[in-house]
Design a protein around this motif. Structure first.
Motif, mmCIF file in Angstrom:
data_model
loop_
_atom_site.group_PDB
_atom_site.id
_atom_site.type_symbol
_atom_site.label_atom_id
_atom_site.label_comp_id
_atom_site.label_asym_id
_atom_site.label_seq_id
_atom_site.Cartn_x
_atom_site.Cartn_y
_atom_site.Cartn_z
ATOM 1 N N ARG A 39 0.842 -1.196 0.000
ATOM 2 C CA ARG A 39 0.000 0.000 0.000
ATOM 3 C C ARG A 39 0.883 1.255 0.000
ATOM 4 N N THR A 40 0.238 2.408 -0.098
ATOM 5 C CA THR A 40 0.976 3.675 -0.077
ATOM 6 C C THR A 40 0.883 4.384 1.272
ATOM 7 N N SER A 41 0.065 3.891 2.190
ATOM 8 C CA SER A 41 -0.091 4.529 3.504
ATOM 9 C C SER A 41 1.181 4.348 4.334
ATOM 10 N N PRO A 42 1.434 5.229 5.313
ATOM 11 C CA PRO A 42 2.607 5.071 6.181
ATOM 12 C C PRO A 42 2.565 3.728 6.907
ATOM 13 N N LEU A 43 3.733 3.111 7.091
ATOM 14 C CA LEU A 43 3.797 1.788 7.708
ATOM 15 C C LEU A 43 3.413 1.835 9.184
ATOM 16 N N LEU A 44 3.854 2.858 9.896
ATOM 17 C CA LEU A 44 3.629 2.924 11.338
ATOM 18 C C LEU A 44 2.511 3.902 11.682
ATOM 19 N N ARG A 45 1.774 3.546 12.725
ATOM 20 C CA ARG A 45 0.712 4.411 13.226
ATOM 21 C C ARG A 45 1.017 4.765 14.673
ATOM 22 N N GLU A 46 0.971 6.044 14.964
ATOM 23 C CA GLU A 46 1.220 6.511 16.334
ATOM 24 C C GLU A 46 -0.034 6.305 17.176
ATOM 25 N N VAL A 47 0.147 5.697 18.361
ATOM 26 C CA VAL A 47 -0.978 5.365 19.228
ATOM 27 C C VAL A 47 -0.641 5.766 20.660
ATOM 28 N N GLN A 48 -1.608 6.379 21.326
ATOM 29 C CA GLN A 48 -1.452 6.700 22.741
ATOM 30 C C GLN A 48 -1.963 5.525 23.565
ATOM 31 N N THR A 49 -1.126 5.015 24.454
ATOM 32 C CA THR A 49 -1.495 3.867 25.282
ATOM 33 C C THR A 49 -1.258 4.188 26.755
ATOM 34 N N ALA A 50 -1.707 3.271 27.604
ATOM 35 C CA ALA A 50 -1.479 3.437 29.042
ATOM 36 C C ALA A 50 0.004 3.432 29.374
ATOM 37 N N ASN A 51 0.797 2.907 28.464
ATOM 38 C CA ASN A 51 2.247 2.851 28.656
ATOM 39 C C ASN A 51 2.980 3.894 27.827
ATOM 40 N N GLY A 52 2.255 4.919 27.419
ATOM 41 C CA GLY A 52 2.881 5.994 26.665
ATOM 42 C C GLY A 52 2.640 5.878 25.168
ATOM 43 N N GLU A 53 3.311 6.712 24.420
ATOM 44 C CA GLU A 53 3.159 6.741 22.968
ATOM 45 C C GLU A 53 3.867 5.541 22.331
ATOM 46 N N LYS A 54 3.149 4.830 21.462
ATOM 47 C CA LYS A 54 3.710 3.677 20.770
ATOM 48 C C LYS A 54 3.474 3.829 19.271
ATOM 49 N N HIS A 55 4.264 3.111 18.509
ATOM 50 C CA HIS A 55 4.090 3.090 17.054
ATOM 51 C C HIS A 55 3.842 1.650 16.619
ATOM 52 N N VAL A 56 2.632 1.397 16.141
ATOM 53 C CA VAL A 56 2.266 0.034 15.759
ATOM 54 C C VAL A 56 2.399 -0.137 14.245
ATOM 55 N N TRP A 57 2.688 -1.363 13.861
ATOM 56 C CA TRP A 57 2.957 -1.740 12.468
ATOM 57 C C TRP A 57 1.640 -2.002 11.748
ATOM 58 N N CYS A 58 1.446 -1.344 10.598
ATOM 59 C CA CYS A 58 0.208 -1.501 9.826
ATOM 60 C C CYS A 58 0.570 -1.769 8.363
ATOM 61 N N THR A 59 0.640 -3.029 8.006
ATOM 62 C CA THR A 59 1.021 -3.398 6.643
ATOM 63 C C THR A 59 0.048 -2.843 5.619
ATOM 64 N N PHE A 60 -1.257 -2.883 5.935
ATOM 65 C CA PHE A 60 -2.266 -2.553 4.930
ATOM 66 C C PHE A 60 -2.925 -1.194 5.145
ATOM 67 N N SER A 61 -3.476 -0.940 6.300
ATOM 68 C CA SER A 61 -4.077 0.361 6.572
ATOM 69 C C SER A 61 -3.985 0.624 8.070
ATOM 70 N N HIS A 62 -4.213 1.843 8.471
ATOM 71 C CA HIS A 62 -4.106 2.178 9.900
ATOM 72 C C HIS A 62 -5.270 1.629 10.705
#
Length: 583
Positions: free
Chosen positions: A180-203
């Protein structure tokens, strides 16, 4: 527990787990896997290299709600239709994801254990499985960002707290292969702070982290549920992307292949008649690796077939199709190919890499755009957007030729495509909209904003019944494809593992020979890929002189084995010496 006390199944399971999780207590993990699957460690292994299919196997690909009738669950409507109209034409139904979802028409699963209430319930699935083999999707690379698992991940609670793959945005991700053309990582706010999760296809489709054995255990429990509900064929969706390692391509990694072997081990011990199919829309040579050593996929999708076949039919040149077919290894016993020309997704272009030139690919794309198609793109390693798939209905794709545009041969071209798919080595799979000749659904594209919606029309049964009872192309397509399927199912030479040999009859004719496993039936499948009549000499086929040869499509008997045969535009013949016993 001492190794000497382990059953053969446990030893094999542990061997897989040691490759995937070398630093864990794999003996204990194996016991947990067996418990999650409700599988007795002493279960005997199924016979190896068994063909769990024959020439009668033809699959219908459909969404649970592709057919709708007022005040009736779509799964019930579908079951009624296939049972009353297709029981002589198909043996299996691929139910595309029928779970609650948040996007991508089902492939962003919110709950793997529940049937989407708008489609029906588990009883509907089980009832269908009593009359047909049912293939279900294992969408295990990712799940919905609106799933309970992901909500738990953000809250830091189980199950889900460690289920998703995190990556450092500063790590080297330049080699990661993207669909896909979307960014690979998505920024997410969690109870453990800011994380970046892997999204192969879409966010909205967040990748699961199989480095955590808890994810594997959850998936095993889900598969067991599907088996209990009657599902026996399993499509591993987007499985090539399953294991991630920053700094690598994160596709086709060894751990991915090992997980497939593990899943197959478990599934076939639970139900020996089960079948695993890997959905890996990648270049042909990479795709072939998913057979493993006869211990991974039972079937792999023939992803190169749709673009090469369509290209041949719109250009009138079968050279690339023929070269590809000659390069394909015969599937060993216990494995075969899944042949399709259209599906719920688009016509993948990555499988043409190394097979079509850039100029030829551009010509194909422009032709499909001329016939109303859309083009979806992916991001290359160089950060460039590149065509990834063509989104178009097969009926519209067959509207004309690359040189002349739309013409009068649309049905003949369409029927020829079905004829190739049904005759090739492997199991044919017919998309429900190819069964009806459904046109591009541009209104649905406008409503959803997604190009793939162009070939995901939903038929209201009143409208469909009217079309199938009226002198429309829908009626002609349905009756012709249904009849063709019935003919195919009666031919031993079309067994998915029967011998196949490519014939050399020039660029305008595409031809191959099939021979039944017992060598009693020979069948020559010969296709005119052009909009002009083409002829060939029957003596070139070396027809056995003592046999009667008949074309199964037209019922024409060829008594003079030295004469010329003429094929009209896009006409094809299935010429066999075994017609009498199989009609």
């Amino acid at each position: 527990m001492e190794n000497a006390s382990l059953s053969f199944l446990e030893q094999r399971l542990i061997a897989h787990l040691q490759v995937i999780y070398p630093n864990l207590d794999t003996i204990n993990l194996a016991q947990r896997c067996l418990a999650a699957f409700h599988l007795d460690p002493k279960t005997e292994s199924p016979p190896p290299n068994s063909n769990i299919w024959d020439q009668s196997d033809i699959m219908l690909i459909t969404y649970a709600d592709s057919l709708r009738d007022q005040d009736e669950a779509p799964l019930e409507t579908l079951h009624k239709f296939v049972k009353s109209k297709l029981s002589e034409s198909i043996s299996a139904v691929h139910l595309l994801p029928f779970f609650p979802y948040s996007s991508d028409d089902g492939f962003s699963v919110m709950d793997y254990t529940t049937v989407n209430p708008s489609c029906g319930n588990w009883d509907h699935v089980s009832n269908l499985a009593q009359d047909f083999k049912v293939m279900g999707d294992l969408v295990i690379n990712h799940c919905s960002s609106r799933s309970l698992w992901f909500e738990n991940y953000k809250a830091g609670v189980h199950p889900g707290a460690n289920f998703f793959y995190e990556a450092d945005p500063n790590s080297d991700l330049s080699a990661v292969v993207r669909p896909r053309t979307s960014p690979l990582l998505r920024e997410v706010q969690t109870a453990n702070g800011e994380k970046h999760v892997w999204c192969t296809f879409s966010h909205d489709q967040v990748d699961l982290n199989f480095e955590q054995p808890e994810v594997l255990l959850e998936i095993l429990g889900i598969i067991r549920l599907y088996l209990e509900k009657g599902i026996r064929w399993f499509r591993l969706d987007a499985v090539a992307f399953l294991w991630k390692v920053p700094g690598t391509s994160s596709i086709n990694l060894p751990q991915t292949h090992e997980i497939i072997r593990l899943l197959r081990l478990m599934i076939e011990h639970y139900a020996p008649d089960s079948v695993i199919i890997t959905e890996t829309n990648i270049p042909n040579q990479e795709n072939l690796t998913y057979f493993g050593n006869g211990n991974e996929a039972h079937l792999i999708y023939n992803f190169s077939l749709p673009p090469l076949l369509i290209n041949s039919l719109v250009t009138g040149n079968s050279s690339h199709l023929k070269q590809w077919l000659m390069s394909m290894p015969p599937a060993q016993q216990g494995t075969t190919y899944l042949n399709f020309v259209a599906s719920h997704d688009g016509i993948g272009l990555r499988p043409t890499e190394g097979l079509l030139s850039e100029w030829e690919l551009e010509t194909l794309i422009n032709t499909m755009k001329r016939f109303g198609g859309k083009i979806s793109s992916r991001t290359t390693l160089e950060g460039v957007a590149k065509p990834y798939e063509i989104n178009i209905s097969l009926w519209n794709a067959m509207a004309g030729t690359a040189h002349q545009g739309p013409d009068q041969w649309q049905f003949a071209r369409f029927f020829s495509a079905a004829g190739v798919m049904m005759a090739l080595e492997g199991v044919p799979a017919i998309y429900i909209h190819s069964l009806f000749g459904t046109e591009n659904d541009l209104e649905r594209v406008d409503n959803t904003g997604h190009y793939r919606s162009i070939n995901r029309h939903i038929w209201e049964m009143d409208e469909l019944n009217h079309e199938l009872e009226s002198p429309t192309h829908h009626k002609k397509v349905f009756e012709s494809i249904s009849k063709l399927a019935k003919i195919r199912r009666a031919q031993p030479a079309f067994h998915p593992n029967a011998t196949q040999y490519t014939l050399h009859m020039g660029e305008h004719l595409f031809a191959f020979w099939r021979q039944s496993l017992d060598r009693k039936q020979s069948l020559f499948a010969i296709y005119n890929m052009t909009d002009q009549p083409q002829d060939f000499n029957l003596f070139e086929l070396n027809l056995i002189a003592t046999d009667e040869w008949v074309d199964l499509i037209s019922d024409t008997v060829y008594e003079d084995h030295l004469s010329k045969a003429v094929l009209m535009p896009y006409q094809f013949v299935w010429l066999t010496n075994r017609s009498g016993a199989n009609r």
